[in-house]
Design a protein around this motif. Structure first.
Motif, PDB file in Angstrom:
ATOM      1  N   SER A  28     -30.209  50.717  23.052  1.00 39.80           N
ATOM      2  CA  SER A  28     -29.952  49.607  22.129  1.00 39.80           C
ATOM      3  C   SER A  28     -28.926  48.687  22.754  1.00 39.80           C
ATOM      4  O   SER A  28     -28.181  49.073  23.666  1.00 39.80           O
ATOM      5  CB  SER A  28     -29.434  50.126  20.781  1.00 39.80           C
ATOM      6  N   CYS A  29     -28.897  47.494  22.217  1.00 46.13           N
ATOM      7  CA  CYS A  29     -27.936  46.507  22.692  1.00 46.13           C
ATOM      8  C   CYS A  29     -26.519  47.015  22.447  1.00 46.13           C
ATOM      9  O   CYS A  29     -25.630  46.865  23.305  1.00 46.13           O
ATOM     10  CB  CYS A  29     -28.175  45.185  21.962  1.00 46.13           C
ATOM     11  N   GLU A  30     -26.308  47.643  21.317  1.00 44.10           N
ATOM     12  CA  GLU A  30     -24.983  48.134  20.964  1.00 44.10           C
ATOM     13  C   GLU A  30     -24.520  49.228  21.930  1.00 44.10           C
ATOM     14  O   GLU A  30     -23.346  49.288  22.309  1.00 44.10           O
ATOM     15  CB  GLU A  30     -24.974  48.677  19.534  1.00 44.10           C
ATOM     16  N   GLU A  31     -25.462  50.098  22.332  1.00 41.86           N
ATOM     17  CA  GLU A  31     -25.106  51.185  23.239  1.00 41.86           C
ATOM     18  C   GLU A  31     -24.716  50.633  24.612  1.00 41.86           C
ATOM     19  O   GLU A  31     -23.726  51.073  25.216  1.00 41.86           O
ATOM     20  CB  GLU A  31     -26.274  52.173  23.383  1.00 41.86           C
ATOM     21  N   VAL A  32     -25.481  49.659  25.098  1.00 41.00           N
ATOM     22  CA  VAL A  32     -25.181  49.055  26.407  1.00 41.00           C
ATOM     23  C   VAL A  32     -23.840  48.327  26.356  1.00 41.00           C
ATOM     24  O   VAL A  32     -23.022  48.416  27.273  1.00 41.00           O
ATOM     25  CB  VAL A  32     -26.312  48.090  26.831  1.00 41.00           C
ATOM     26  N   LEU A  33     -23.608  47.625  25.250  1.00 43.80           N
ATOM     27  CA  LEU A  33     -22.344  46.896  25.100  1.00 43.80           C
ATOM     28  C   LEU A  33     -21.163  47.868  25.068  1.00 43.80           C
ATOM     29  O   LEU A  33     -20.133  47.637  25.714  1.00 43.80           O
ATOM     30  CB  LEU A  33     -22.374  46.056  23.814  1.00 43.80           C
ATOM     31  N   THR A  59     -29.741  40.357  22.160  1.00 47.21           N
ATOM     32  CA  THR A  59     -29.607  40.864  20.793  1.00 47.21           C
ATOM     33  C   THR A  59     -30.594  42.012  20.582  1.00 47.21           C
ATOM     34  O   THR A  59     -31.423  42.309  21.443  1.00 47.21           O
ATOM     35  CB  THR A  59     -29.895  39.747  19.779  1.00 47.21           C
ATOM     36  N   GLY A  60     -30.508  42.598  19.420  1.00 48.67           N
ATOM     37  CA  GLY A  60     -31.397  43.720  19.116  1.00 48.67           C
ATOM     38  C   GLY A  60     -32.859  43.321  19.168  1.00 48.67           C
ATOM     39  O   GLY A  60     -33.713  44.094  19.616  1.00 48.67           O
ATOM     40  N   ASP A  61     -33.163  42.103  18.728  1.00 49.62           N
ATOM     41  CA  ASP A  61     -34.558  41.649  18.701  1.00 49.62           C
ATOM     42  C   ASP A  61     -35.133  41.488  20.107  1.00 49.62           C
ATOM     43  O   ASP A  61     -36.327  41.701  20.338  1.00 49.62           O
ATOM     44  CB  ASP A  61     -34.660  40.317  17.951  1.00 49.62           C
ATOM     45  N   TYR A  62     -34.299  41.073  21.052  1.00 52.68           N
ATOM     46  CA  TYR A  62     -34.786  40.767  22.402  1.00 52.68           C
ATOM     47  C   TYR A  62     -34.611  41.954  23.348  1.00 52.68           C
ATOM     48  O   TYR A  62     -35.177  41.963  24.449  1.00 52.68           O
ATOM     49  CB  TYR A  62     -34.023  39.549  22.948  1.00 52.68           C
ATOM     50  N   PHE A  63     -33.860  42.951  22.934  1.00 56.89           N
ATOM     51  CA  PHE A  63     -33.454  44.037  23.828  1.00 56.89           C
ATOM     52  C   PHE A  63     -34.628  44.648  24.582  1.00 56.89           C
ATOM     53  O   PHE A  63     -34.607  44.760  25.810  1.00 56.89           O
ATOM     54  CB  PHE A  63     -32.729  45.116  23.016  1.00 56.89           C
ATOM     55  N   TRP A  64     -35.679  45.056  23.856  1.00 64.47           N
ATOM     56  CA  TRP A  64     -36.788  45.761  24.514  1.00 64.47           C
ATOM     57  C   TRP A  64     -37.710  44.824  25.294  1.00 64.47           C
ATOM     58  O   TRP A  64     -38.531  45.286  26.097  1.00 64.47           O
ATOM     59  CB  TRP A  64     -37.591  46.562  23.490  1.00 64.47           C
ATOM     60  N   ASN A  65     -37.574  43.528  25.075  1.00 62.78           N
ATOM     61  CA  ASN A  65     -38.399  42.569  25.832  1.00 62.78           C
ATOM     62  C   ASN A  65     -37.750  42.153  27.147  1.00 62.78           C
ATOM     63  O   ASN A  65     -38.405  41.568  28.005  1.00 62.78           O
ATOM     64  CB  ASN A  65     -38.646  41.313  24.986  1.00 62.78           C
ATOM     65  N   ALA A  66     -36.460  42.411  27.304  1.00 59.87           N
ATOM     66  CA  ALA A  66     -35.775  42.038  28.539  1.00 59.87           C
ATOM     67  C   ALA A  66     -36.316  42.872  29.698  1.00 59.87           C
ATOM     68  O   ALA A  66     -36.550  44.074  29.552  1.00 59.87           O
ATOM     69  CB  ALA A  66     -34.275  42.263  28.388  1.00 59.87           C
ATOM     70  N   PRO A  67     -36.575  42.272  30.858  1.00 59.96           N
ATOM     71  CA  PRO A  67     -37.093  43.020  32.018  1.00 59.96           C
ATOM     72  C   PRO A  67     -36.115  44.111  32.449  1.00 59.96           C
ATOM     73  O   PRO A  67     -34.897  43.960  32.319  1.00 59.96           O
ATOM     74  CB  PRO A  67     -37.225  41.952  33.105  1.00 59.96           C
ATOM     75  N   ASP A  68     -36.645  45.217  32.949  1.00 60.55           N
ATOM     76  CA  ASP A  68     -35.795  46.278  33.475  1.00 60.55           C
ATOM     77  C   ASP A  68     -34.953  45.759  34.630  1.00 60.55           C
ATOM     78  O   ASP A  68     -35.386  44.898  35.405  1.00 60.55           O
ATOM     79  CB  ASP A  68     -36.652  47.458  33.972  1.00 60.55           C
ATOM     80  N   ASN A  69     -33.739  46.264  34.730  1.00 58.17           N
ATOM     81  CA  ASN A  69     -32.797  45.880  35.783  1.00 58.17           C
ATOM     82  C   ASN A  69     -32.361  44.420  35.708  1.00 58.17           C
ATOM     83  O   ASN A  69     -31.928  43.846  36.711  1.00 58.17           O
ATOM     84  CB  ASN A  69     -33.357  46.191  37.175  1.00 58.17           C
ATOM     85  N   SER A  70     -32.503  43.833  34.519  1.00 60.15           N
ATOM     86  CA  SER A  70     -31.982  42.471  34.337  1.00 60.15           C
ATOM     87  C   SER A  70     -30.476  42.482  34.559  1.00 60.15           C
ATOM     88  O   SER A  70     -29.788  43.461  34.244  1.00 60.15           O
ATOM     89  CB  SER A  70     -32.275  41.962  32.914  1.00 60.15           C
ATOM     90  N   GLU A  71     -29.974  41.376  35.083  1.00 56.94           N
ATOM     91  CA  GLU A  71     -28.532  41.265  35.306  1.00 56.94           C
ATOM     92  C   GLU A  71     -27.889  40.669  34.065  1.00 56.94           C
ATOM     93  O   GLU A  71     -28.336  39.632  33.561  1.00 56.94           O
ATOM     94  CB  GLU A  71     -28.240  40.395  36.530  1.00 56.94           C
ATOM     95  N   LEU A  72     -26.859  41.342  33.582  1.00 57.70           N
ATOM     96  CA  LEU A  72     -26.164  40.901  32.379  1.00 57.70           C
ATOM     97  C   LEU A  72     -24.711  40.544  32.682  1.00 57.70           C
ATOM     98  O   LEU A  72     -24.101  41.092  33.602  1.00 57.70           O
ATOM     99  CB  LEU A  72     -26.182  42.007  31.314  1.00 57.70           C
ATOM    100  N   VAL A  73     -24.185  39.635  31.889  1.00 53.91           N
ATOM    101  CA  VAL A  73     -22.770  39.282  31.956  1.00 53.91           C
ATOM    102  C   VAL A  73     -22.147  39.693  30.629  1.00 53.91           C
ATOM    103  O   VAL A  73     -22.644  39.322  29.561  1.00 53.91           O
ATOM    104  CB  VAL A  73     -22.572  37.767  32.191  1.00 53.91           C
ATOM    105  N   LEU A  74     -21.053  40.459  30.686  1.00 48.31           N
ATOM    106  CA  LEU A  74     -20.369  40.895  29.476  1.00 48.31           C
ATOM    107  C   LEU A  74     -19.255  39.895  29.180  1.00 48.31           C
ATOM    108  O   LEU A  74     -18.342  39.710  29.984  1.00 48.31           O
ATOM    109  CB  LEU A  74     -19.799  42.302  29.662  1.00 48.31           C
ATOM    110  N   LEU A  75     -19.367  39.250  28.028  1.00 51.88           N
ATOM    111  CA  LEU A  75     -18.397  38.226  27.631  1.00 51.88           C
ATOM    112  C   LEU A  75     -17.522  38.743  26.503  1.00 51.88           C
ATOM    113  O   LEU A  75     -17.998  39.391  25.578  1.00 51.88           O
ATOM    114  CB  LEU A  75     -19.120  36.955  27.170  1.00 51.88           C
TER     115      LEU A  75
END
Length: 341
Positions: A28-33, A59-75
């Motif tokens: 989940s998005c919350e777990e990754v955050l 967000t939770g709605d987009y979480f499973w649609n994001a490609p694997d190994n996408s690069e994220l920035v934590l703000l």
């Protein structure tokens, strides 16, 4: 399928001001955050995740649609990320006023690099950050003057000479146009060219066009010496945004010689023959040589263009017939004499 049963999604995560990335997985998005904040020792309240590529918030709605190994920035609270453009902006701010450490790092990378494309990118970068734009004299930047005669003591002086040489070459072509008129009209043709030459001499052959020290209305560059391509003759601007600063280093000076002062209404095909025809067909009328002067030697008809924007096709443009000859002065009519009573 329930998120609990799904395989955790993996991401590459980094903070806003760090290039170091690490892997993190979660269902989940919350777990990754939460895992990201723990790893980076950042507060969870107010923090969020964005895609590095375009800044889209995860967000939770987009979480499973994001490609694997996408690069994220934590703000964290108050921070923003707009995608690639944010990195480019930071990159430009670093190289706007590069320090010795940046230049040394670029040189080290170039010496170790073997991939041709990366070699070129690093070489271009190194050439840019190594420019000594502010320097003006031979004493301040000796490498810039390599290959030039010793009489050139300043960058502006050489570039004025370069521009003057181009304008002088145009004048020689106009002079040779005397062969286009008959013997009886040749003297008048050369007289008009002589008038143009006197005007050019008074204007120092418009050499200020390349001089960054000239007044704003008399130069084609910024005060720092940056020239921008004005685009092909048939468009208003350069879509490729070509630019160059020949004051920066020797290579840029040499490359600038390939840029053209292009006549919108063509000099050899149109303007010179039109001048010759005007002299031949004058029949007592006075040829407006200043009109032709502006077409041949001034920015009224000249555009500075990168070699890739210099179209050598026929421009299919012509001189204005209504401006070829001077307008005769209208004689003032005398008022009738008043009769005395």
């Amino acid at each position: 399928m329930s998120a609990v049963l799904q395989k955790p999604k993996t991401f590459k995560l980094r903070s806003l001001h760090s290039e170091k990335k690490f892997g993190v997985a979660g269902r989940s998005c919350e777990e990754v955050l939460r895992k990201g904040c723990q790893r980076l020792q950042l507060p969870i309240p107010g923090s969020r995740l964005c895609l590095y590529e375009d800044g889209t918030e995860l967000t939770g709605d987009y979480f499973w649609n994001a490609p694997d190994n996408s690069e994220l920035v934590l703000l964290t609270a108050g921070q923003t990320w707009q995608g690639f453009v944010s990195d480019i902006s930071r990159f430009l701010s670093v190289f706007q006023e590069p320090h010795a450490g940046v230049i040394q790092a670029a040189r080290q990378l170039l010496s170790d690099e073997r991939a041709p494309l990366r070699q070129k990118l690093l070489a271009d970068l190194l050439g840019t950050v190594s420019e000594n734009i502010a320097a003006e004299t031979r004493a301040e930047d000796p490498p810039w003057f390599e290959g030039l005669e010793s009489r050139f003591r300043s960058k502006s002086g050489y570039l004025r000479y370069s521009c003057e040489s181009r304008i002088r070459s145009y004048l020689r072509e106009v002079t040779s146009g005397a062969s286009l008129v008959g013997t009886e009209a040749r003297e008048e043709y050369l007289r008009l060219v002589g008038s143009m030459q006197l005007k050019l001499q008074a204007a120092q052959y418009n050499s200020s066009y390349f001089d960054r020290g000239a007044k704003a209305g008399r130069r084609l560059c910024t005060r720092e010496g940056w020239f921008s391509c004005q685009g092909p003759f048939d468009v208003d601007d350069c879509t490729s945004r070509h630019s160059i600063n020949p004051y920066g280093n020797r290579e840029s000076r040499v490359l600038f010689s390939t840029w053209n002062l292009d006549h919108v209404i063509e000099k050899k095909r149109v303007v010179v023959p039109a001048l010759a025809a005007a002299v031949h067909d004058a029949k007592g009328r006075e040829v407006d040589w200043e009109y032709f002067y502006r077409l041949l030697f001034t920015l009224e008809n000249l555009k500075l263009v990168h070699i890739a924007c210099h179209k050598k096709t026929t421009h299919k443009l012509h001189c204005d017939p209504s401006r070829v000859y001077c307008t005769p002065a209208t004689p003032r009519r005398k008022r009738p004499a008043r009769q005395r009573p």
